[in-house]
Design a protein around this motif. Structure first.
Motif, short mmCIF file in Angstrom:
data_model
loop_
_atom_site.label_atom_id
_atom_site.label_comp_id
_atom_site.label_asym_id
_atom_site.label_seq_id
_atom_site.Cartn_x
_atom_site.Cartn_y
_atom_site.Cartn_z
N GLU A 207 -6.25 -13.96 -3.51
CA GLU A 207 -7.59 -14.51 -3.61
C GLU A 207 -8.38 -13.78 -4.70
OE1 GLU A 207 -9.50 -14.39 0.17
OE2 GLU A 207 -7.99 -15.62 1.17
N THR A 208 -9.03 -14.55 -5.57
CA THR A 208 -9.77 -13.96 -6.69
C THR A 208 -11.29 -14.07 -6.55
OG1 THR A 208 -9.71 -16.03 -7.95
CG2 THR A 208 -7.87 -14.47 -8.27
N HIS A 209 -11.78 -14.85 -5.58
CA HIS A 209 -13.22 -15.06 -5.39
C HIS A 209 -13.88 -15.55 -6.69
CE1 HIS A 209 -12.85 -12.85 -1.57
NE2 HIS A 209 -12.17 -11.96 -2.25
N GLY A 210 -13.15 -16.37 -7.42
CA GLY A 210 -13.59 -16.78 -8.74
C GLY A 210 -14.90 -17.54 -8.77
N GLU A 211 -15.27 -18.22 -7.69
CA GLU A 211 -16.48 -19.03 -7.67
C GLU A 211 -17.70 -18.27 -7.15
OE1 GLU A 211 -16.41 -22.00 -9.04
OE2 GLU A 211 -14.29 -21.66 -9.42
N SER A 212 -17.53 -17.03 -6.78
CA SER A 212 -18.63 -16.29 -6.18
C SER A 212 -19.74 -15.98 -7.20
CB SER A 212 -18.13 -14.98 -5.56
OG SER A 212 -19.20 -14.21 -5.08
N GLU A 280 -16.10 -10.22 -17.04
CA GLU A 280 -14.65 -10.28 -17.20
C GLU A 280 -14.02 -8.94 -16.84
OE1 GLU A 280 -13.70 -13.34 -20.82
OE2 GLU A 280 -14.87 -11.56 -21.33
N ARG A 281 -14.68 -7.86 -17.22
CA ARG A 281 -14.14 -6.55 -16.92
C ARG A 281 -14.19 -6.26 -15.42
NH1 ARG A 281 -16.95 -5.62 -21.76
NH2 ARG A 281 -18.74 -4.54 -20.80
N PHE A 282 -15.24 -6.73 -14.76
CA PHE A 282 -15.33 -6.58 -13.31
C PHE A 282 -14.21 -7.34 -12.61
CE2 PHE A 282 -19.58 -4.70 -12.47
CZ PHE A 282 -19.23 -4.01 -11.32
N GLN A 283 -13.97 -8.56 -13.04
CA GLN A 283 -12.92 -9.36 -12.42
C GLN A 283 -11.54 -8.78 -12.68
OE1 GLN A 283 -14.00 -13.21 -14.08
NE2 GLN A 283 -14.98 -13.82 -12.17
N TYR A 284 -11.37 -8.20 -13.85
CA TYR A 284 -10.11 -7.54 -14.16
C TYR A 284 -9.88 -6.36 -13.21
CZ TYR A 284 -6.63 -4.83 -16.77
OH TYR A 284 -5.51 -4.13 -17.15
N ARG A 285 -10.93 -5.57 -13.00
CA ARG A 285 -10.82 -4.43 -12.08
C ARG A 285 -10.46 -4.92 -10.67
NH1 ARG A 285 -11.90 0.70 -10.66
NH2 ARG A 285 -12.88 1.05 -8.63
N TYR A 286 -11.11 -5.98 -10.23
CA TYR A 286 -10.83 -6.52 -8.91
C TYR A 286 -9.36 -6.91 -8.80
CZ TYR A 286 -10.47 -9.76 -5.04
OH TYR A 286 -10.04 -10.39 -3.89
N ARG A 287 -8.86 -7.66 -9.80
CA ARG A 287 -7.47 -8.13 -9.74
C ARG A 287 -6.50 -6.96 -9.71
NH1 ARG A 287 -9.55 -11.97 -13.41
NH2 ARG A 287 -8.69 -10.83 -15.19
N HIS A 288 -6.76 -5.95 -10.50
CA HIS A 288 -5.85 -4.80 -10.52
C HIS A 288 -5.91 -4.04 -9.19
CE1 HIS A 288 -4.21 -1.10 -12.91
NE2 HIS A 288 -3.34 -1.59 -12.06
N LYS A 289 -7.13 -3.87 -8.66
CA LYS A 289 -7.30 -3.04 -7.47
C LYS A 289 -6.81 -3.73 -6.20
CE LYS A 289 -8.54 0.20 -7.96
NZ LYS A 289 -7.74 1.42 -8.17
N LEU A 318 -17.85 -3.80 -4.03
CA LEU A 318 -16.96 -4.96 -4.09
C LEU A 318 -16.63 -5.51 -2.71
CD1 LEU A 318 -14.43 -4.05 -6.94
CD2 LEU A 318 -16.33 -5.66 -7.02
N LEU A 319 -16.88 -4.76 -1.67
CA LEU A 319 -16.64 -5.27 -0.33
C LEU A 319 -17.54 -6.47 -0.02
CD1 LEU A 319 -16.17 -2.17 1.99
CD2 LEU A 319 -14.45 -3.57 0.86
N GLU A 320 -18.63 -6.62 -0.76
CA GLU A 320 -19.50 -7.77 -0.55
C GLU A 320 -18.76 -9.08 -0.80
OE1 GLU A 320 -23.27 -7.51 -2.57
OE2 GLU A 320 -23.37 -5.34 -2.28
N LEU A 321 -17.76 -9.05 -1.68
CA LEU A 321 -16.96 -10.25 -1.93
C LEU A 321 -16.21 -10.68 -0.67
CD1 LEU A 321 -15.54 -9.21 -5.39
CD2 LEU A 321 -17.04 -11.17 -5.01
N PHE A 322 -15.65 -9.70 0.04
CA PHE A 322 -14.89 -10.01 1.24
C PHE A 322 -15.83 -10.39 2.39
CE2 PHE A 322 -12.46 -6.99 -1.29
CZ PHE A 322 -11.27 -7.68 -1.44
N LYS A 323 -16.99 -9.73 2.45
CA LYS A 323 -17.97 -10.07 3.48
C LYS A 323 -18.48 -11.50 3.27
CE LYS A 323 -19.56 -5.30 4.05
NZ LYS A 323 -20.68 -4.36 3.83
N GLU A 324 -18.68 -11.87 2.00
CA GLU A 324 -19.14 -13.22 1.68
C GLU A 324 -18.13 -14.25 2.18
OE1 GLU A 324 -21.07 -14.95 -2.31
OE2 GLU A 324 -18.91 -14.63 -2.48
N ARG A 325 -16.85 -13.99 1.97
CA ARG A 325 -15.81 -14.91 2.42
C ARG A 325 -15.79 -15.00 3.95
NH1 ARG A 325 -11.43 -17.03 -0.08
NH2 ARG A 325 -12.92 -17.05 -1.81
N GLN A 326 -15.98 -13.85 4.61
CA GLN A 326 -16.01 -13.86 6.07
C GLN A 326 -17.20 -14.66 6.58
OE1 GLN A 326 -15.86 -9.67 7.11
NE2 GLN A 326 -13.73 -9.83 7.63
#
Length: 331
Positions: A207-212, A280-289, A318-326
């Motif tokens: 999951e990339t949360h691309g639309e967030s 773009e750099r933030f999303q790259y970090r997310y994908r790597h991590k 970055l946990l806010e991304l997962f909380k948003e999905r929940q």
């Protein structure tokens, strides 16, 4: 019962015996009030009840600046075979042990890094149980609490129950026997964490949360200071730079810590940049991590230590991304 209980009043003797195996390092409070892994001057320096160090123990395996090659006209490029001293790293929390285990996958996998291997071989890891605080999200450690260490110290009311996990750890435990008391073997503490479970699920599902909309918010607030990567136990991006000496002939090639949130991280020859924008750099970090690249694809490298949450000067999490999905899944 086995003699595996280290009483608190025997810590100084414990450290004296450990010191016969190598140079002792552990968590201390520095003069400027920072928790850090440093050489231990005395038994009073070592902290066995602490939250987290600012910089993780990866610095023992991947120094911020590391000389990888030297050049001289009569020798061409070559490595200096420097001896690596035996080091005993005491008081590693399970999250930091997992961080080192992840780095082992990267640097001791198909292509072994000889500098990393030499330091890893000379490093003895003494783990320590801990209590999570408000920044931790390490999840269930029941199966991995002692993973990757040579000897583990499980805190108990009577002191510390010791458990050996490797031949090196067994050798240390045998030497410690005269100062140990009889104690019970304690099971690893089982903990649950919704965020840790959500991260693992997102990693498996890619999951990339691309639309967030959070990506825009993060990018606007971020200072690109790089603190989150600097303090992360599993961030290992580096740059290679070569510095010429004053003689005009010899050089040294260094491996230096780099950061995926820095603007020039994705820049290549000719000035082209693969990740020009901060988003773009933030999303790259997310994908790597959280998703992984190459041989580690599908393996989340986040160990839930909470350092990035604690040090970010603008409170990005970055946990806010997962909380948003929940929250989206809530009825």
């Amino acid at each position: 019962m086995a003699r595996n209980l280290l009483k608190r009043d025997s810590i100084s003797f414990f450290l004296e015996i450990l010191a016969t195996f190598g140079k002792l390092h552990g968590p201390i409070l520095t003069d400027d009030g920072v928790l850090a892994f440093r050489p231990l001057g005395s038994g009073n320096d070592l902290l066995l009840e602490y939250s987290r160090t600012l910089v993780p123990p990866k610095k023992y395996l991947l120094p911020p600046r590391d000389a990888v090659l030297f050049f001289a006209p009569d020798e061409w490029y070559h490595q200096l075979a420097a001896a690596v001293p035996e080091t005993i790293l005491v008081g590693l929390h399970p999250c930091d042990l997992q961080g080192i285990a992840y780095l082992d996958k990267v640097f001791l996998g198909d292509r072994i890094d000889p500098l990393y291997r030499a330091r890893r071989t000379a490093l003895t890891l003494i783990g320590l149980s801990c209590e999570p605080d408000e920044n931790c999200f390490c999840g269930d450690l029941s199966a991995t609490e002692t993973h990757g260490c040579d000897l583990f110290m499980h805190q108990s009311p009577g002191g510390f129950n010791l458990k050996d996990n490797t031949p090196k750890g067994t050798a240390i435990l045998d030497r410690l026997t005269p100062i140990l008391a009889e104690g019970k073997s304690l099971p690893a503490v089982s903990r649950t964490c919704d965020m840790a479970a959500a991260i693992q699920l997102a990693s498996v599902r890619s999951e990339t949360h691309g639309e967030s909309a959070l990506w825009d918010e993060f990018a606007e607030r971020c200072l690109s200071c790089g603190a989150c990567s600097l303090c992360c136990p599993t961030c290992y991006c580096f740059d290679i730079r070569e510095y010429g000496a004053l003689d005009g002939e010899s050089t040294v090639r260094l491996r230096e810590w780099d950061n995926c949130l820095f603007k020039d991280h994705g820049e290549v020859a000719g000035g082209f940049n693969f990740r020009k924008s901060r988003q773009e750099r933030f999303q790259y970090r997310y994908r790597h991590k959280y998703l992984g690249f190459g041989p580690t694809r599908g393996i989340a490298s986040c160990v839930g230590c909470g350092r990035c949450r604690a040090v970010c000067p603008v409170g990005i999490d970055l946990l806010e991304l997962f909380k948003e999905r929940q929250d989206e899944k809530q009825p």
